[in-house]
Write an enzyme that holds these catalytic residues in place. Structure first.
Site, PDB file in Angstrom:
ATOM      1  N   GLU A  83      38.102  -8.322 -66.793  1.00  0.00           N
ATOM      2  CA  GLU A  83      38.725  -7.280 -65.986  1.00  0.00           C
ATOM      3  C   GLU A  83      38.582  -7.510 -64.484  1.00  0.00           C
ATOM      4  OE1 GLU A  83      38.283  -3.572 -69.145  1.00  0.00           O
ATOM      5  OE2 GLU A  83      36.677  -3.934 -67.694  1.00  0.00           O
ATOM      6  N   ASP A 125      45.146  -1.357 -76.036  1.00  0.00           N
ATOM      7  CA  ASP A 125      45.274  -1.029 -77.456  1.00  0.00           C
ATOM      8  C   ASP A 125      45.653   0.436 -77.574  1.00  0.00           C
ATOM      9  OD1 ASP A 125      42.523   0.614 -78.149  1.00  0.00           O
ATOM     10  OD2 ASP A 125      42.192  -0.924 -76.629  1.00  0.00           O
TER      11      ASP A 125
END
Length: 233
Positions: A12, A197
């Site tokens: 990230e 997701d």
């Protein structure tokens, strides 16, 4: 202006870290903070580690050592809003804990004793994020992000969160802790994450597959926000 940027995982932060000019690194208690310039703005990029404790500790170190004017939490999240799909953006209006429960003493679900029920994101930063979303032509949702020390993967925990927090847009594991610390330090914050997701029984498979996609999208957003801030002076 100095901008604090927080991501939990290597995936990230790596794209942003590699673009920081005049980069210096501070390592402390399992956290890493990278300082320098990015898109014309002084930045302090924190890799906090996963979960609420790591996020709170890292955010405290960031605010104490680097004293940013604002904080942006980047990275990935599980989408709960029906319109969200992988790669879309979620922007926080507020953040709450989904795994705190002191309701026996009269507090709201998710509210920690002695604290507000929600930690409210800065309106100007929300508007900045949304202007960049429009500029980049991305699909996005503005709303509540809930945090807890669990990866939401299955019908039962998903149903519990949706029942308790009907307006929830996304779930993840750090944002409420970051918002909590920023609230205590009186530092404006916003959470801008990309969906990796859709929180369901297969979300662990989707997360592994699409984390890189989410990281690229969230990095794109951070860079656009920094560029806009630089233009404003």
């Amino acid at each position: 202006m100095k901008v604090g940027i927080i991501g939990a995982m290597e995936e990230e932060v790596t794209l942003l870290r590699d673009k920081i000019e005049n980069r210096q690194t501070l390592s402390r208690a399992g956290c890493e903070i990278y300082t320098g310039q990015l898109n014309g703005i002084d930045v302090a990029l924190l890799k906090s580690g996963i979960g609420k404790v790591s996020a709170a500790m890292g955010t405290t170190l960031l605010l104490e050592h680097c004293q940013p004017d604002i904080v942006i939490n980047t990275g990935s999240a599980g989408g709960l809003a029906s319109s969200l799909k992988v790669g879309d953006i979620v922007v926080s209006t507020e953040v709450r804990y989904h795994d705190a429960d002191v309701t026996a003493f009269g507090y709201e679900p998710g509210q920690m004793a002695g604290c507000p029920a929600a930690f409210i994101a800065d309106l100007k930063l929300i508007e900045l994020a949304e202007s960049c979303i429009k500029q980049l032509d991305l699909n996005a949702v503005r709303g509540l992000i809930c945090s807890g020390d669990a990866f939401i993967n299955g019908a039962a925990p998903l149903a519990r969160i949706r029942t308790t927090f009907p307006s929830v847009a996304a779930v993840e594991m750090e944002a409420a802790a970051i918002g909590h610390v920023c609230y205590l330090f009186k530092t404006p914050f916003v959470v801008v994450r990309a969906i990796s997701d859709v929180a369901d029984q297969e979300s662990h498979l989707s997360f592994d597959e699409f984390l890189v996609v989410a990281a690229k999208q969230s990095t794109l957003m951070i860079e656009a926000m920094l560029t806009s801030l630089a233009k404003r002076g």
